[in-house]
Each structure stands twice: as C-alpha cells, then as structure tokens.
Write a protein that holds these residues in place. Structure first.
Motif, PDB file in Angstrom:
ATOM      1  N   MET A   1      21.705  21.783  -8.994  1.00  0.00           N
ATOM      2  CA  MET A   1      23.171  21.246  -8.471  1.00  0.00           C
ATOM      3  C   MET A   1      24.124  20.655 -10.350  1.00  0.00           C
ATOM      4  N   ILE A   2      23.568  20.040 -10.064  1.00  0.00           N
ATOM      5  CA  ILE A   2      24.303  19.274 -11.822  1.00  0.00           C
ATOM      6  C   ILE A   2      24.566  20.337 -12.861  1.00  0.00           C
ATOM      7  N   GLN A   3      24.031  21.427 -12.987  1.00  0.00           N
ATOM      8  CA  GLN A   3      25.017  22.905 -13.770  1.00  0.00           C
ATOM      9  C   GLN A   3      26.244  23.523 -13.040  1.00  0.00           C
ATOM     10  N   ALA A   4      25.765  23.648 -11.293  1.00  0.00           N
ATOM     11  CA  ALA A   4      27.414  23.844 -10.321  1.00  0.00           C
ATOM     12  C   ALA A   4      28.715  22.761 -10.723  1.00  0.00           C
ATOM     13  N   ILE A   5      27.708  22.072 -10.399  1.00  0.00           N
ATOM     14  CA  ILE A   5      28.977  20.453 -10.986  1.00  0.00           C
ATOM     15  C   ILE A   5      29.756  20.475 -12.443  1.00  0.00           C
ATOM     16  N   ALA A   6      28.477  20.584 -13.337  1.00  0.00           N
ATOM     17  CA  ALA A   6      29.541  21.044 -14.663  1.00  0.00           C
ATOM     18  C   ALA A   6      30.364  21.935 -15.266  1.00  0.00           C
ATOM     19  N   PHE A   7      29.363  23.058 -14.595  1.00  0.00           N
ATOM     20  CA  PHE A   7      30.241  24.130 -14.411  1.00  0.00           C
ATOM     21  C   PHE A   7      31.954  24.039 -13.489  1.00  0.00           C
ATOM     22  N   TYR A   8      32.028  23.662 -12.602  1.00  0.00           N
ATOM     23  CA  TYR A   8      33.004  23.252 -12.437  1.00  0.00           C
ATOM     24  C   TYR A   8      34.384  22.307 -13.004  1.00  0.00           C
ATOM     25  N   LEU A   9      33.525  21.694 -13.013  1.00  0.00           N
ATOM     26  CA  LEU A   9      34.221  20.563 -14.142  1.00  0.00           C
ATOM     27  C   LEU A   9      34.834  20.828 -15.394  1.00  0.00           C
ATOM     28  N   PHE A  10      33.860  21.496 -15.786  1.00  0.00           N
ATOM     29  CA  PHE A  10      34.010  22.413 -17.087  1.00  0.00           C
ATOM     30  C   PHE A  10      35.177  23.234 -17.113  1.00  0.00           C
ATOM     31  N   ALA A  11      35.394  24.170 -15.665  1.00  0.00           N
ATOM     32  CA  ALA A  11      35.792  25.522 -15.420  1.00  0.00           C
ATOM     33  C   ALA A  11      38.013  25.633 -15.499  1.00  0.00           C
ATOM     34  N   GLY A  12      37.510  24.214 -14.130  1.00  0.00           N
ATOM     35  CA  GLY A  12      38.357  23.336 -13.918  1.00  0.00           C
ATOM     36  C   GLY A  12      38.995  22.040 -14.997  1.00  0.00           C
ATOM     37  N   VAL A  13      38.339  21.470 -16.197  1.00  0.00           N
ATOM     38  CA  VAL A  13      39.060  20.821 -17.235  1.00  0.00           C
ATOM     39  C   VAL A  13      39.916  21.815 -18.219  1.00  0.00           C
ATOM     40  N   VAL A  14      39.129  23.756 -17.844  1.00  0.00           N
ATOM     41  CA  VAL A  14      40.125  24.425 -19.121  1.00  0.00           C
ATOM     42  C   VAL A  14      41.282  24.693 -18.650  1.00  0.00           C
ATOM     43  N   ILE A  15      40.982  25.136 -16.827  1.00  0.00           N
ATOM     44  CA  ILE A  15      41.666  25.988 -16.653  1.00  0.00           C
ATOM     45  C   ILE A  15      43.026  24.906 -16.975  1.00  0.00           C
ATOM     46  N   LEU A  16      43.090  23.133 -16.132  1.00  0.00           N
ATOM     47  CA  LEU A  16      45.022  22.507 -16.778  1.00  0.00           C
ATOM     48  C   LEU A  16      44.746  21.870 -17.794  1.00  0.00           C
ATOM     49  N   SER A  17      44.053  21.984 -19.534  1.00  0.00           N
ATOM     50  CA  SER A  17      44.148  22.198 -20.480  1.00  0.00           C
ATOM     51  C   SER A  17      45.113  23.575 -21.183  1.00  0.00           C
ATOM     52  N   LEU A  47      26.463  26.242 -20.963  1.00  0.00           N
ATOM     53  CA  LEU A  47      25.453  26.226 -19.698  1.00  0.00           C
ATOM     54  C   LEU A  47      25.474  28.367 -19.311  1.00  0.00           C
ATOM     55  N   ALA A  48      26.050  28.712 -20.231  1.00  0.00           N
ATOM     56  CA  ALA A  48      25.582  29.627 -19.884  1.00  0.00           C
ATOM     57  C   ALA A  48      24.278  30.570 -20.726  1.00  0.00           C
ATOM     58  N   GLY A  49      24.178  29.259 -21.985  1.00  0.00           N
ATOM     59  CA  GLY A  49      23.033  29.882 -22.252  1.00  0.00           C
ATOM     60  C   GLY A  49      23.801  29.861 -24.229  1.00  0.00           C
ATOM     61  N   ALA A  50      24.714  30.574 -24.283  1.00  0.00           N
ATOM     62  CA  ALA A  50      24.995  31.015 -26.037  1.00  0.00           C
ATOM     63  C   ALA A  50      25.136  29.547 -26.404  1.00  0.00           C
ATOM     64  N   GLU A  51      24.202  28.750 -26.912  1.00  0.00           N
ATOM     65  CA  GLU A  51      24.565  27.666 -27.887  1.00  0.00           C
ATOM     66  C   GLU A  51      25.385  27.925 -29.156  1.00  0.00           C
ATOM     67  N   PHE A  52      25.280  29.137 -29.680  1.00  0.00           N
ATOM     68  CA  PHE A  52      25.898  29.365 -30.847  1.00  0.00           C
ATOM     69  C   PHE A  52      27.330  29.713 -30.900  1.00  0.00           C
ATOM     70  N   ILE A  53      27.681  30.755 -29.888  1.00  0.00           N
ATOM     71  CA  ILE A  53      29.545  30.715 -29.650  1.00  0.00           C
ATOM     72  C   ILE A  53      29.684  29.013 -29.246  1.00  0.00           C
ATOM     73  N   ALA A  54      29.148  28.381 -27.950  1.00  0.00           N
ATOM     74  CA  ALA A  54      29.641  26.907 -28.694  1.00  0.00           C
ATOM     75  C   ALA A  54      29.906  26.349 -29.093  1.00  0.00           C
ATOM     76  N   MET A  55      29.112  26.235 -30.226  1.00  0.00           N
ATOM     77  CA  MET A  55      29.074  25.380 -31.532  1.00  0.00           C
ATOM     78  C   MET A  55      30.110  26.506 -32.571  1.00  0.00           C
ATOM     79  N   LEU A  56      30.370  27.103 -32.482  1.00  0.00           N
ATOM     80  CA  LEU A  56      31.374  28.192 -33.102  1.00  0.00           C
ATOM     81  C   LEU A  56      32.877  27.435 -32.355  1.00  0.00           C
ATOM     82  N   LEU A  57      32.703  27.437 -31.299  1.00  0.00           N
ATOM     83  CA  LEU A  57      34.489  27.115 -30.758  1.00  0.00           C
ATOM     84  C   LEU A  57      34.747  25.133 -31.050  1.00  0.00           C
ATOM     85  N   VAL A  58      33.408  24.896 -31.310  1.00  0.00           N
ATOM     86  CA  VAL A  58      33.989  22.981 -31.696  1.00  0.00           C
ATOM     87  C   VAL A  58      33.926  23.614 -33.345  1.00  0.00           C
TER      88      VAL A  58
END
Length: 203
Positions: A1-17, A47-58
């Motif tokens: 449940m918390i994964q779905a909430i986090a996904f929709y939160l992150f995805a919504g903010v990405v689209i808005l930004s 959330l997708a399990g790609a920690e390395f790509i997340a680190m590269l993004l930041v």
C-alpha cells in the motif's frame, strides 16, 4: 500500500514539475522545476529497485547539469521579450516534436503490454540474487572492463585537451607563472603594517 502511495506521489510531482518546466516564463524557475523533477524521478527509480540510476540522477543531473544550467541562466542577460518571440516562431516545430514523442510513448506502451524482449540474460547474464549496484559493478569490472577503461581514457584525454586549450599563450592575456609563485619568498608576499587608528591605508 505504501509503495503505491509513494509511486503515485512521485509520478504526480514529476508530471507537474515537468509541465511547469515547460510553461514557466522565467528560465530560473524552469531550472528549479527541472531539479524537482529529477529528485522525484530518482524516487521512482528507488521504488523500481534501480538504486544506481537514482544515485546518478541526484549526483550527475541535479548536482552538476541542473546546477550548471541554473548558473548559466542567472549569469546571462536574457531578453524575455525575445524569448517569447522565439517561442511563437518555433511553435509549429515544437508541436511536431511533441506529437512525435507522444506517438513514441504510445508505441512503447503497446510494445510493453505485448511482452518484453528479454535480451539481458543473453547479452550479460548475472546472478538474480545480486542487487542492482552489485550487478552493475560485476558487469563493469568483468565483462565490460576494457570498454569501461577505454571510456575513462577518453574522458582523461578530453580533460587534458581542455586544460591545454585553456593554458595556451594568447596575446594580451597574462598567464600564471607557477614556478615564480613557488619560489616567492615570504617577506615578498606579506607585509606587516602597524596602522594607526583613524587613518586610511596606503597601498
């Protein structure tokens, strides 16, 4: 449940930004919205399990590319009226690119629902029990070691070339004399002055 909430939160903010990055009138605000989009995209990668790509993004995109954009935009004298005129002039080309990107997204979604092409196991077989970062490290330093070293060598050559071009002698430009700075004596570098109170400093 918390994964779905986090996904929709992150995805919504990405689209808005992302939308605000395109529609913002101030280029500085656009870069700030872009940084917010990168941060939330990194959250989606975690959330997708790609920690390395997340680190590269930041580290790479937010810490280097977006900050570079921000400094360049803030240092330039931008004529906003000219920017708006250019937007109207190239609106047709921008609309064509947007339609092409939308078509690619639709085709990619249809291909993903039809079934993925499992090429990873044939190209670079890895242990499924390894996490994302360990798997990338195993591949880089075993199967693709020479390619990885070649990429590092190319970056080294590019860095040396940039330094050589920067330090070339040009007319009317004073260059740094490192040997003279090293051999400078301490008494030539500093001077102790007992400055009286209430008087100016003589240079």
């Amino acid at each position: 449940m918390i994964q779905a909430i986090a996904f929709y939160l992150f995805a919504g903010v990405v689209i808005l930004s992302a939308a605000m990055t395109i529609t913002a009138r101030n280029p500085v605000h656009s870069v700030l919205w872009l940084i917010l989009a990168f941060f939330n995209a990194a959250g989606l990668m975690v959330l997708a399990g790609a920690e390395f790509i997340a680190m590269l993004l930041v580290i790479v995109y937010v810490g280097a590319v977006a900050v570079l954009f921000l400094f360049v935009v803030m240092m330039l004298d931008i004529d906003f009226a000219e920017l708006r005129a250019g937007f109207v002039r190239y609106a047709v080309f921008g609309l064509a690119i947007a339609v092409a990107l939308a078509a690619e997204i639709v085709i990619g979604t249809m291909a993903w629902t039809a079934g993925k092409i499992d090429l990873a196991k044939r190209v670079a077989p890895i242990d499924p029990e390894l996490n994302n970062i360990e798997a990338i490290g195993m591949l880089l330093y075993s199967r693709y070691l020479y390619l990885f070293e070649a990429a590092g060598f190319i970056l080294l050559v590019a860095m040396v070339g940039a330094i050589v071009l920067t330090h070339r002698k040009r007319g009317g430009v004073q260059t740094q004399n490192v040997w003279r700075q090293i051999n400078r004596r301490q008494k030539d570098a500093t001077r102790n002055v007992n400055q009286p109170v209430g008087q100016g400093v003589e240079l």
